[in-house]
Design an enzyme around this catalytic site. Sequence first.
Site, PDB file in Angstrom:
ATOM      1  N   ASP A  33      22.149  65.465  56.709  1.00 32.17           N
ATOM      2  CA  ASP A  33      21.903  64.024  56.752  1.00 32.17           C
ATOM      3  C   ASP A  33      20.780  63.710  55.778  1.00 32.17           C
ATOM      4  O   ASP A  33      19.826  64.495  55.626  1.00 32.17           O
ATOM      5  CB  ASP A  33      21.519  63.569  58.161  1.00 32.17           C
ATOM      6  CG  ASP A  33      21.428  62.047  58.254  1.00 32.17           C
ATOM      7  OD1 ASP A  33      22.480  61.415  58.408  1.00 32.17           O
ATOM      8  OD2 ASP A  33      20.308  61.512  58.154  1.00 32.17           O
ATOM      9  N   GLU A  35      18.030  60.590  54.181  1.00 37.62           N
ATOM     10  CA  GLU A  35      17.430  59.260  54.190  1.00 37.62           C
ATOM     11  C   GLU A  35      17.134  58.908  52.745  1.00 37.62           C
ATOM     12  O   GLU A  35      16.733  59.773  51.950  1.00 37.62           O
ATOM     13  CB  GLU A  35      16.155  59.223  55.039  1.00 37.62           C
ATOM     14  CG  GLU A  35      16.351  59.630  56.490  1.00 37.62           C
ATOM     15  CD  GLU A  35      17.367  58.782  57.230  1.00 37.62           C
ATOM     16  OE1 GLU A  35      17.527  57.591  56.870  1.00 37.62           O
ATOM     17  OE2 GLU A  35      18.012  59.296  58.158  1.00 37.62           O
ATOM     18  N   HIS A 174      17.414  57.708  62.720  1.00 38.36           N
ATOM     19  CA  HIS A 174      17.317  57.417  61.290  1.00 38.36           C
ATOM     20  C   HIS A 174      16.288  58.305  60.613  1.00 38.36           C
ATOM     21  O   HIS A 174      15.729  57.923  59.577  1.00 38.36           O
ATOM     22  CB  HIS A 174      16.996  55.931  61.033  1.00 38.36           C
ATOM     23  CG  HIS A 174      18.157  55.020  61.294  1.00 38.36           C
ATOM     24  ND1 HIS A 174      19.313  55.049  60.558  1.00 38.36           N
ATOM     25  CD2 HIS A 174      18.336  54.066  62.243  1.00 38.36           C
ATOM     26  CE1 HIS A 174      20.167  54.143  61.024  1.00 38.36           C
ATOM     27  NE2 HIS A 174      19.585  53.534  62.064  1.00 38.36           N
ATOM     28  N   ASP A 179      19.100  63.123  63.041  1.00 34.21           N
ATOM     29  CA  ASP A 179      20.495  62.693  62.882  1.00 34.21           C
ATOM     30  C   ASP A 179      21.430  63.877  62.645  1.00 34.21           C
ATOM     31  O   ASP A 179      22.572  63.893  63.123  1.00 34.21           O
ATOM     32  CB  ASP A 179      20.609  61.697  61.725  1.00 34.21           C
ATOM     33  CG  ASP A 179      19.997  60.343  62.063  1.00 34.21           C
ATOM     34  OD1 ASP A 179      19.429  60.216  63.164  1.00 34.21           O
ATOM     35  OD2 ASP A 179      20.080  59.423  61.226  1.00 34.21           O
TER      36      ASP A 179
END
Length: 589
Positions: A33, A35, A174, A179
């Site tokens: 994952d 960001e 998040h 995540d």
Amino acid sequence: MTSAAHQQARLGQQLSLDELGEPLHAITFVVVDLETTGGAANGDAITEIGAVKVRGGEVLGEFQTLVNPLMAITPFVSVLTGITDSMVGTAPTISAAVPAFLEFARGSVLVAHNAPFDIGFLKAACAQLSLPWPAFAVVDTAVLARRVLTRDEVPNCKLATLAPFFRAATTPTHRALDDARATVDVLHGLIARLGSVGVHSLTELREFTAQVTDAQRRKRHLADGLPPRPGVYIFRDAQGRPLYVGTSRNLRSRVRQYFVASETRSRMGEMVGLAERVDPIECAHTLEAQVRELRLIAAHKPRYNKRSKFPERSVWLKLTVEPYPRLSIVRDRRDDGASYLGPLRTQRQAEAVRDAIHDAVPLRQCSDRLSLRRVVRAACVLAGIGRCGAPCEGNMSPQQYAALVGLVASAWVGDVRPLVEPLERKIAALAETQRYEQAGVLRDRISTVVQACARMQRLASLRAVAELVGARPDGDGGWEISIVRAGRLAAAGHAPRGVPPWPVIEALRQTADVVDPSHEPLAEETECILRWLEEPGTRLADASGGWMMPAFGAGRMSSYLAGGARQAADPFADRRRLPVVSRPTRASA
């Protein structure tokens, strides 16, 4: 246990392994994952990478790092992710973070929720760093959830919705690692669901995510019990009529793809909807499967097969039986004493061969009935430009004209040089005057003639051999064996490792089909056999007579044959590509 029983037991074990492929519990998944500063992979940057490596439900390791994006993080993103400029100020840049992640994920299958987003950013980072993107297999849990779950179970397939549904131990926040951990639990929950519908391997998992109709999925049971062996499969409707005939090295794997794979051909989805059963025909090896497929399609003409349905629609070029023969394009080859070139694949190819022969030899092109005793009429314009010997005016004796006809007929079955050399001289003359466009057209015509003659000579050479035995290694210490009689596959067998091949060959000879040499096999069948015999490793074990080709046949002209292959591969090869001189300017509003 007898050797036969032992072999059957070994085959039974292999059957299970072939069916499962690479089982999911043995695969290493890296759930990743990211960001980022925004949603555009080519304009925004990564701010955090989180990943969890799992196999068989066990966590093998975790990877987490903040990334300095070398740009400001907007307040909206900071509120959403909790990542601020001060947090990433001392973090590594992508030049260090991305290679470290790739090393962590090496040799694994990548998993992401909404994979195009995360994989898109990682690929963009690799391109920015001039790093090659590894050939990762990718599984998207968002797509998988849409295939597995219904609206009654979850209102949507967002990670924040799926995590509590599957009782994930980590709540999505998040932040990349949280995540990724939540996605691991979602992945395991989805895999547990898939086991009940028969998805057990990575291949089946990826195929299951493809878009197919519910009707196709419900008929997955039609593949149950099919052997993982080479052969032919026949889809049949409720009345037992063949709908589609296909071939595969692994019958079970191929047929299952019709129910779980992304089949983009709409007619195949329609065919599966009508199918009520699938009949397998096991074959000794792939050549037998290909030949049986051709024969079944020609015999039954299944409505959903397009290729090879009408082999009787072949086209032939004929030298007519007349006092002054001419070239004629016909659909049938008859035993009428005429010379035939073919079978040719299309009417267009036949016309191209005919035109090339007319360029090389001044045969008449009219359809008039000419007499040996008197002048029929005045010659046409072709005689004036040297394209016809004008037998209609009596300018050629029957013997002179017969010599031209004999040259063409002998070129079809033997020495093709008398047809090619006049055309090559014309090409040289055109090139000297810089008429390269016309020279190119003429060269294409030579390629067409050589290709047609080579095909006919290859087919005729194999059909002339009463019996031929070919053997090819099966890759496992055994031999694939084929008995070919008069260009037709008469028997096929397999001598596995440890079994002497000659007793198998003799047994096949005793049970092989009796072939009538006067009945020509399908041209495509003979071509399949030729390709099999010419593959590296195939050996000619025995032959009843010499397998010969003409010494100066078309097969020697490799440059023209290669040109013909390139032209066949490019449907626009007969059109001349013109350079772009200028482009219109864009109209302004």
